[in-house]
Design a protein around this motif. Structure first.
Motif, PDB file in Angstrom:
ATOM      1  N   ALA A 199       0.831  -1.202   0.000  1.00  0.00           N
ATOM      2  CA  ALA A 199       0.000   0.000   0.000  1.00  0.00           C
ATOM      3  C   ALA A 199       0.866   1.253   0.000  1.00  0.00           C
ATOM      4  O   ALA A 199       0.555   2.238  -0.688  1.00  0.00           O
ATOM      5  N   ILE A 200       1.951   1.242   0.760  1.00  0.00           N
ATOM      6  CA  ILE A 200       2.839   2.410   0.805  1.00  0.00           C
ATOM      7  C   ILE A 200       3.474   2.650  -0.559  1.00  0.00           C
ATOM      8  O   ILE A 200       3.546   3.785  -1.032  1.00  0.00           O
ATOM      9  N   CYS A 201       3.919   1.581  -1.207  1.00  0.00           N
ATOM     10  CA  CYS A 201       4.511   1.733  -2.541  1.00  0.00           C
ATOM     11  C   CYS A 201       3.509   2.328  -3.521  1.00  0.00           C
ATOM     12  O   CYS A 201       3.822   3.268  -4.267  1.00  0.00           O
ATOM     13  N   ALA A 202       2.291   1.805  -3.527  1.00  0.00           N
ATOM     14  CA  ALA A 202       1.268   2.312  -4.438  1.00  0.00           C
ATOM     15  C   ALA A 202       0.896   3.748  -4.103  1.00  0.00           C
ATOM     16  O   ALA A 202       0.711   4.583  -5.004  1.00  0.00           O
ATOM     17  N   TYR A 203       0.788   4.055  -2.816  1.00  0.00           N
ATOM     18  CA  TYR A 203       0.444   5.405  -2.396  1.00  0.00           C
ATOM     19  C   TYR A 203       1.501   6.406  -2.845  1.00  0.00           C
ATOM     20  O   TYR A 203       1.177   7.478  -3.391  1.00  0.00           O
ATOM     21  N   LEU A 204       2.757   6.088  -2.619  1.00  0.00           N
ATOM     22  CA  LEU A 204       3.831   7.016  -2.972  1.00  0.00           C
ATOM     23  C   LEU A 204       3.924   7.231  -4.475  1.00  0.00           C
ATOM     24  O   LEU A 204       4.195   8.344  -4.940  1.00  0.00           O
ATOM     25  N   ALA A 205       3.691   6.168  -5.245  1.00  0.00           N
ATOM     26  CA  ALA A 205       3.712   6.318  -6.704  1.00  0.00           C
ATOM     27  C   ALA A 205       2.641   7.302  -7.155  1.00  0.00           C
ATOM     28  O   ALA A 205       2.857   8.105  -8.064  1.00  0.00           O
ATOM     29  N   GLU A 206       1.488   7.261  -6.491  1.00  0.00           N
ATOM     30  CA  GLU A 206       0.394   8.170  -6.843  1.00  0.00           C
ATOM     31  C   GLU A 206       0.627   9.572  -6.301  1.00  0.00           C
ATOM     32  O   GLU A 206       0.318  10.566  -6.967  1.00  0.00           O
ATOM     33  N   ALA A 207       1.179   9.661  -5.092  1.00  0.00           N
ATOM     34  CA  ALA A 207       1.385  10.965  -4.459  1.00  0.00           C
ATOM     35  C   ALA A 207       2.484  11.771  -5.143  1.00  0.00           C
ATOM     36  O   ALA A 207       2.473  13.010  -5.089  1.00  0.00           O
ATOM     37  N   PHE A 208       3.419  11.083  -5.784  1.00  0.00           N
ATOM     38  CA  PHE A 208       4.541  11.750  -6.453  1.00  0.00           C
ATOM     39  C   PHE A 208       4.611  11.281  -7.908  1.00  0.00           C
ATOM     40  O   PHE A 208       5.537  10.560  -8.299  1.00  0.00           O
ATOM     41  N   PRO A 209       3.655  11.694  -8.726  1.00  0.00           N
ATOM     42  CA  PRO A 209       3.598  11.205 -10.110  1.00  0.00           C
ATOM     43  C   PRO A 209       4.800  11.599 -10.945  1.00  0.00           C
ATOM     44  O   PRO A 209       5.100  10.944 -11.948  1.00  0.00           O
ATOM     45  N   GLU A 210       5.492  12.659 -10.530  1.00  0.00           N
ATOM     46  CA  GLU A 210       6.657  13.099 -11.291  1.00  0.00           C
ATOM     47  C   GLU A 210       7.771  12.050 -11.315  1.00  0.00           C
ATOM     48  O   GLU A 210       8.640  12.076 -12.193  1.00  0.00           O
ATOM     49  N   ALA A 211       7.751  11.117 -10.362  1.00  0.00           N
ATOM     50  CA  ALA A 211       8.756  10.044 -10.340  1.00  0.00           C
ATOM     51  C   ALA A 211       8.469   8.986 -11.398  1.00  0.00           C
ATOM     52  O   ALA A 211       9.330   8.145 -11.674  1.00  0.00           O
ATOM     53  N   GLU A 212       7.270   9.007 -11.950  1.00  0.00           N
ATOM     54  CA  GLU A 212       6.853   8.069 -13.001  1.00  0.00           C
ATOM     55  C   GLU A 212       7.008   6.609 -12.581  1.00  0.00           C
ATOM     56  O   GLU A 212       7.468   5.759 -13.342  1.00  0.00           O
ATOM     57  N   LEU A 213       6.591   6.324 -11.351  1.00  0.00           N
ATOM     58  CA  LEU A 213       6.639   4.960 -10.835  1.00  0.00           C
ATOM     59  C   LEU A 213       5.270   4.302 -10.780  1.00  0.00           C
ATOM     60  O   LEU A 213       5.158   3.122 -10.467  1.00  0.00           O
ATOM     61  N   GLY A 214       4.236   5.078 -11.069  1.00  0.00           N
ATOM     62  CA  GLY A 214       2.893   4.529 -11.138  1.00  0.00           C
ATOM     63  C   GLY A 214       2.625   3.949 -12.516  1.00  0.00           C
ATOM     64  O   GLY A 214       3.413   4.112 -13.450  1.00  0.00           O
ATOM     65  N   PRO A 215       1.495   3.256 -12.675  1.00  0.00           N
ATOM     66  CA  PRO A 215       1.220   2.584 -13.955  1.00  0.00           C
ATOM     67  C   PRO A 215       0.651   3.536 -15.001  1.00  0.00           C
ATOM     68  O   PRO A 215      -0.153   4.416 -14.697  1.00  0.00           O
ATOM     69  N   ARG A 216       1.071   3.341 -16.242  1.00  0.00           N
ATOM     70  CA  ARG A 216       0.408   3.965 -17.378  1.00  0.00           C
ATOM     71  C   ARG A 216      -0.859   3.165 -17.668  1.00  0.00           C
ATOM     72  O   ARG A 216      -1.005   2.035 -17.181  1.00  0.00           O
ATOM     73  N   PRO A 217      -1.777   3.728 -18.446  1.00  0.00           N
ATOM     74  CA  PRO A 217      -3.053   3.022 -18.670  1.00  0.00           C
ATOM     75  C   PRO A 217      -2.884   1.570 -19.116  1.00  0.00           C
ATOM     76  O   PRO A 217      -3.578   0.676 -18.613  1.00  0.00           O
ATOM     77  N   GLU A 218      -1.950   1.327 -20.014  1.00  0.00           N
ATOM     78  CA  GLU A 218      -1.777  -0.031 -20.523  1.00  0.00           C
ATOM     79  C   GLU A 218      -1.066  -0.957 -19.531  1.00  0.00           C
ATOM     80  O   GLU A 218      -0.994  -2.168 -19.744  1.00  0.00           O
TER      81      GLU A 218
ATOM     82  N   ALA B  30       6.599   1.055  -9.353  1.00  0.00           N
ATOM     83  CA  ALA B  30       6.548   0.792  -7.917  1.00  0.00           C
ATOM     84  C   ALA B  30       6.224  -0.662  -7.613  1.00  0.00           C
ATOM     85  O   ALA B  30       6.656  -1.202  -6.581  1.00  0.00           O
ATOM     86  N   ALA B  31       5.472  -1.316  -8.486  1.00  0.00           N
ATOM     87  CA  ALA B  31       5.153  -2.733  -8.264  1.00  0.00           C
ATOM     88  C   ALA B  31       6.416  -3.585  -8.263  1.00  0.00           C
ATOM     89  O   ALA B  31       6.484  -4.606  -7.559  1.00  0.00           O
ATOM     90  N   ASP B  32       7.437  -3.174  -9.019  1.00  0.00           N
ATOM     91  CA  ASP B  32       8.689  -3.926  -9.028  1.00  0.00           C
ATOM     92  C   ASP B  32       9.430  -3.791  -7.709  1.00  0.00           C
ATOM     93  O   ASP B  32      10.176  -4.701  -7.328  1.00  0.00           O
ATOM     94  N   VAL B  33       9.253  -2.667  -7.020  1.00  0.00           N
ATOM     95  CA  VAL B  33       9.875  -2.527  -5.701  1.00  0.00           C
ATOM     96  C   VAL B  33       9.351  -3.615  -4.771  1.00  0.00           C
ATOM     97  O   VAL B  33      10.125  -4.297  -4.093  1.00  0.00           O
ATOM     98  N   TYR B  34       8.042  -3.788  -4.773  1.00  0.00           N
ATOM     99  CA  TYR B  34       7.453  -4.770  -3.853  1.00  0.00           C
ATOM    100  C   TYR B  34       7.684  -6.201  -4.330  1.00  0.00           C
ATOM    101  O   TYR B  34       8.183  -7.042  -3.575  1.00  0.00           O
ATOM    102  N   VAL B  35       7.326  -6.499  -5.564  1.00  0.00           N
ATOM    103  CA  VAL B  35       7.507  -7.862  -6.076  1.00  0.00           C
ATOM    104  C   VAL B  35       8.989  -8.220  -6.076  1.00  0.00           C
ATOM    105  O   VAL B  35       9.385  -9.327  -5.689  1.00  0.00           O
TER     106      VAL B  35
END
Length: 205
Positions: A69-88, A154-159
């Motif tokens: 949850a923390i990884c997903a939250y941070l990816a969303e809270a800081f989109p400039e890092a580009e660690l969240g998912p693109r639509p595809e 960010a999913a790669d950080v956790y997995v």
């Protein structure tokens, strides 16, 4: 003004996952080291995480616990890092992030304490049995270079943390799929920085 990030952890804990994520972000953060059975169980910390476990993250007035949850939250809270998912990437990103946080974590933990699922009981366990969980994880990490596609998220950080620890502590089989996936992650500068920080804290302790 940017909201502050306060990271509650212990260097010998799953907090290492969140440390890696924070280093990937490149944002300033404050670290507060807690000790098992003392400060983790203090009234002050229980007000943050009633479980009395680490890690926990406080971002301004928001509290997040649970590594995935923390990884997903941070990816969303800081989109400039580009660690969240693109639509595809969204389907694979969430699918495998939650698979690792649920079935994989349960399968590995149960096996470590000697729990083996009997064939007639597989329907009662979300992961079925250990082999099925490992077979599925091997499939997940071999479809692309990274878990959600062709770039790190960010999913790669956790997995990746789950796979890296599994290989190091032999709680997972040293399958070629796992070794190839982890080899693509363990050289990342942010991971190496995070690991160095936590190893130094372990030495101090």
């Amino acid at each position: 003004m940017t909201q502050s990030l306060t990271f509650y952890t212990n260097p010998m804990s799953r907090g290492r996952i969140v440390r890696w994520m924070l280093e990937e972000l490149g944002q300033p953060y404050e670290t507060r080291i807690l000790e098992y059975d003392t400060t983790m169980k203090s009234p002050e910390y229980l007000a943050i995480n009633p479980m009395g476990k680490v890690p926990a993250l406080v971002h301004g007035d928001q509290v997040v616990t649970e590594c995935a949850a923390i990884c997903a939250y941070l990816a969303e809270a800081f989109p400039e890092a580009e660690l969240g998912p693109r639509p595809e990437e969204r389907a694979s990103y969430y699918r495998w992030l939650f698979f690792a946080a649920g079935p994989i974590d349960s399968a590995v933990t149960n096996r470590a304490v000697g729990i083996e699922v009997a064939p007639e009981s597989t329907r009662q366990f979300g992961y079925g049995n250990f082999k099925l969980a490992m077979d599925t994880l091997a499939y997940a990490v071999s479809q692309h270079d990274f878990i959600a596609g062709d770039r790190f998220t960010a999913a790669d950080v956790y997995v990746g943390s789950q796979v890296g620890w599994g290989l190091e502590f032999k709680s997972m089989e040293a399958r070629p799929e796992f070794e190839a996936y982890w080899s693509r992650l363990k050289g990342r500068e942010a991971y190496r920085r995070a690991l160095a920080i936590d190893l130094a804290l372990c030495e101090e302790a």
